[in-house]
Design an enzyme around this catalytic site. Sequence first.
Site, short mmCIF file in Angstrom:
data_model
loop_
_atom_site.label_atom_id
_atom_site.label_comp_id
_atom_site.label_asym_id
_atom_site.label_seq_id
_atom_site.Cartn_x
_atom_site.Cartn_y
_atom_site.Cartn_z
N LYS A 6 0.80 -1.17 -0.02
CA LYS A 6 -0.04 -0.02 -0.10
C LYS A 6 0.73 1.29 -0.18
CE LYS A 6 -3.39 -0.38 2.82
NZ LYS A 6 -4.60 -0.66 2.35
N CYS A 34 8.89 -39.34 -12.35
CA CYS A 34 7.41 -40.02 -12.59
C CYS A 34 6.81 -39.77 -11.09
CB CYS A 34 7.28 -41.14 -13.10
SG CYS A 34 8.04 -42.42 -12.46
N MET A 78 -5.69 -6.72 9.35
CA MET A 78 -6.10 -5.40 10.35
C MET A 78 -6.74 -4.55 9.50
SD MET A 78 -4.63 -3.22 12.91
CE MET A 78 -4.99 -1.80 12.89
N GLY A 121 -8.16 -8.73 5.65
CA GLY A 121 -8.45 -9.16 6.93
C GLY A 121 -7.67 -9.36 8.17
N HIS A 151 -2.90 -44.24 -1.73
CA HIS A 151 -3.57 -44.67 -2.98
C HIS A 151 -4.52 -43.96 -3.41
CE1 HIS A 151 -6.56 -47.46 -4.99
NE2 HIS A 151 -5.45 -47.92 -5.40
N SER A 169 14.18 -42.86 -14.38
CA SER A 169 12.80 -42.15 -14.15
C SER A 169 13.03 -42.17 -12.61
CB SER A 169 11.63 -42.87 -14.56
OG SER A 169 10.40 -42.22 -14.38
#
Length: 923
Positions: free
Chosen positions: A32, A878, A113, A111, A462, A811
Site C-alpha cells: 500500500k 514420474c 488488520m 482481513g 492410493h 525415471s
Amino acid sequence: MTPHTAPHKNVYRFIAGQADGNGTMKDLLGGKGAGLAEMTLAGLPVPPGFTITTAVCQRYYAAGNQLPADVWEEVLSALREVEAAVGKRFGDASNPLLVSVRSGAKFSMPGMMDTVLNLGLNHTTVQGLIAQTGNERFARDAHRRFIQMFGRIVLGVPGERFDHALEAMKAGRGVRLDTELTAADLQNLVTQFEAIVERETGQPFPADPYEQLRLAICAVFNSWYGKRAVDYRRLNKIPDDLGTAVNVVAMVFGNMGEDSGTGVAFTRNPATGEPVLFGEYLPNAQGEDVVAGIRTPEKLDALRERMPAVYEQFREVAARLERHYRDVQDLEFTIERGKLWMLQTRNAKRTGAAAVRIAVDLVKEGIISREEAILRVEPYHLDQLLHPMVDPKAETTVLGKGLPASPGAAAGAVVFDPDVAEKRAQGGERVILIRTETSPEDFHGMVAAQGILTARGGLTSHAAVVARGMGKPCIAGCSDLRLDAEGMHLGGRTLREGDFITLDGTTGRILLGDLPLVEPETGADFETFMRWVDDARQMRVRTNADTPHDAQVARRFGAEGIGLCRTEHMFFEGDRIDTVRQMIMVSGAYQRLTAALGKVNADLERLKGDAEKVAALEAERAALEAELEAPARLFKGALEALLPMQRADFVGIFEAMDGLPVTIRLLDPPLHEFLPHTDEEIEALAGKLSLPVADVRARVMALREHNPMLGHRGCRLGIAYPEITEMQARAIFEAAVEVTRRGITVLPEVMVPLVGDVNELRAQESIIRRVADEVQQATGVTFTYLVGTMIELPRAALTADKIATVAEFFSFGTNDLTQTTFGFSRDDAGTFLPMYVERKILADDPFQVLDREGVGELLRIGTQKGRAARPTLKVGICGEHGGEPSSVAFCHELGFDYVSCSPYRVPIARLAAAQAALRQRSQ
Ligand code: PEP
Ligand code: MG
C-alpha cells in the site's frame, strides 16, 4: 519538503507530488505504501501522508513492543508537513486534521488488520470539524464511527457491544438506516460508546489525538502477530519476519453529501478478464460501509450518471495506472465534494480464467511481452481452469478439512462402500466415496464416485494418486473424520448413506450439502497462451496414465508421451483379478517345487557316475514333477490368460500415443495387495478357484508382510517370478508388433521398478531383451525399445553410475524416494506431517513439494553419476512431484529431459517448465 538523506529512515512521506519512496519499495513500505508513493510521484490525486516502514515493525518487536523514540520524532515531523500541505492542524480545536491509520504488508493480507478512520477526533476537535464542514450531523457521525472503530480494532472491545447500542438507538427512534439518525442521536451514541469502552477496558477513551495515533500505530504492529494474520501467512506461505508497514494518511471524506462517495474498482474484470473497468460505488459513504456490506453499493456506471466528469477523470487515472504498472490494478478511491482522491492501487488478484485472458490481452495490446505473460500466470491458476469449482456465490458450511489431494470440486451422496458406490452410480446417482483409506480393491467404487474422501493417508496415498490420475477431486487424511456403522461423523454432525456433501479438493474443505459447481472453460486464449508456454520451455512433459482413456485425455492436455504406465492397475480390470489371484495362489507351490526340481537336476548332473544316488534322485524328480504338474498348469495357465489381456491394454495405449514414447513399468506392488482379506472374501475366492479354504487362507497369511512398502515388491517380484516379467515383456512387444503392422509408430520403454543394485536390473534386463529378440524373430517385425529403471531408492541414486551401464533411462520415483530418504511411510506420514509443517519443522509436506536438500541431492547425484557413465541417458521424474511447480523447476535446474505427471496436471507442468526456463535465462 526536505529531500531525505538519512541512512536509516523510518518514515517515508508522500506529500503534494513528492515522495521519499516509490513503487519498487514494497519490502520496506509494504504494497500500500509503495503504491501511494508511486501514485503521488505520478501526479495523481493522493491525500498527503506517510508510511512507517516494515523495518520499524521489526524494531518494535525487538524492543519488546515499544515504538522507538526516534521513530516517534519522525512521525511528528512528517505529521507537521502533512498539516502544512492541507492547511489543518492535528488536535486543533478549530481546524483539526484527521488521519486514517492502515496496515500494509509486502503481500496483501486481507482481513489482517482493519483500518482506523477519523483518528484525531475528541470532544474539542469535533467542534472544529463542525465548523469546517458546517455539518454537525456529519461530524457527530464521524466521531461515533471513530470511537467504534478505534474501540474495536485498537482497544479490542467486542464489536457487538457497539452494534447493539446502535441497533437499540435505531429501534428507539423507529428508524431503519444509520443515515436516519440525527446529530443529537449520534452525539448520544458517542456518549454511550465511550461508556462501553470504559466499562470494557477499565480506562477512559483516549482523548489526546497524539495518544490515539501512538496507540493505533502500535495496534497495527501488534496485529502482525494476531491469530488471523499468523493463520493467513501460514496458509499462504508468507514469512513471519517481513513485518507490516503503517500508513498514516490525511482523511478525505466520502460521506459529505450526495456529491461525495467511495468505491473500489478493478481496471479489468477480475473474474473473467474482460477489459472493462469494473467496480462498485457507494454514494455518501465512508470506506468501511462498502467493506462491511452494510449498504449495497451501486455499479460504477451509477457514478458515470451522477458525476460524469469525475467518472471520466477516474477512468483516465485507472487506465494510466494500468499502463504504468503494466498489469490490472485493484483501486480504492473516495470522492469528497466532487473531488477525486486515490487511496490505493495494487496488482489485482484474479481467477485462473481471468489470469490467462489478461495475460494474452496485455501481449496483444503491446503492454507486456510473451515471456512476461508466461510469468504472470500462476500454475495454480491453470489448476482452477481445468476443474469444476464450488460456485463462489454458494453459501457454505465447512464440516472439516483434510489434505487437498486432488483438485476440483464434486458434490454427491455419501457412500461408504465401493460396491454401493458402483450400484448407486449405475442408477444415475452422484456419489462421494468415503473410506478410512482406499486400496486397489476399491478401484471400481472410485471410478463410480464423483469424489473421494479418506480419513487416513497422505498426498501419495492410493486414494490421492488414483484420484489425481482420474482427474477426480480427492481429500485425504481428514483425521477428524470418524466412520462407524451409523455413517460418518465430522464437524459435530452425523451423515448417513445418501446424505449430501461437497468436496473442494483444491483447498481440502469438506462442505455440507449438494452445492452448485461451476464448470471450467478453456477457450482460444488458453490455446494461445499454452502455445507460448510450449515455445518457452525446454523440458518435455509426459503423463502418468494406465489406460487409453487417460492417455487420450493427457494428450489433449499436451502430454508428449507416457512417463509411467503402472501395469498393476490393469490387473484389477473387470474379472481379470480372478486370474491374477489364481496365479498368486499357486505361485508359492510353483516356486518351491520348481526350485526343488532345479536342485535335483543339478545334483543329477553332478553325480552322474553314482548309479545308486542317480536312481534315488530320479525317483525324487518323478515325484516332484508329478507334484508340480497342477501348480505349473495353473500358474502358467493364468499367465497365458493374462498375456492377451495385457497385450490388448498396451495396444490401446500405443494407439493413443502414436508417435510418442511410452514408458511401461513392470509389476510393482507386493502380491498380497491383490488378495482378499476378510473371511467371507477368502471363502468366495476358494469357491471360485475350487481350492480348499484352508489353503487359500494359508497363502494369504504367508504373503502378509509387516512393511509391505519395503517388502517383496518391485523388481524383487520379477526376480522371484521371472515368468511374470516374461509375460509382461511379451505382452508389450507383441502389442508393439501388432500396432507397427498397422502403421502406428511405437516407442516402448520398459521400466524396472525399485532397483537398488545393478545386478537386480541386469537380471530383469536379460529377460526383457531375450523376449524382445524372440518376438522380433518370430514375427519378422523389428521395433526400437529401451530398457531402463526407476530410481526410487537412495542406494540406486548413490550407485547410479553402475546402474547406468545397464539402464538406458532413469525415471526418478520420488514418492518412494521421499519415503525411503526420510524414512516416512507414504501411507502413514499423514498422521504427523501436518504437525511438522504447522510447527515449521519442515517447510512443506515433502510428498507434495520435493525436498531439494535431501531427496533433491539424491536426484542431483543420480543424474550426474548416471550421465557420467552414459552420456545419452534419458532422465525424467514420474513421482507425484512431476506435476508440482517448484519441483518441476528443480528438475529443470538439474537438466532433466522430462517430467511426468497425472493427466490433469500436464498443463501446469508445461507452464512450470516454461517459467523455470525463462527465470534461468533471465539470471
Ligand atoms: C514413485 O515411487 O515415485 C512412483 C512413481 O511409483 P509408485 O508411486 O507407483 O510407487
Ligand atoms: Mg514407486
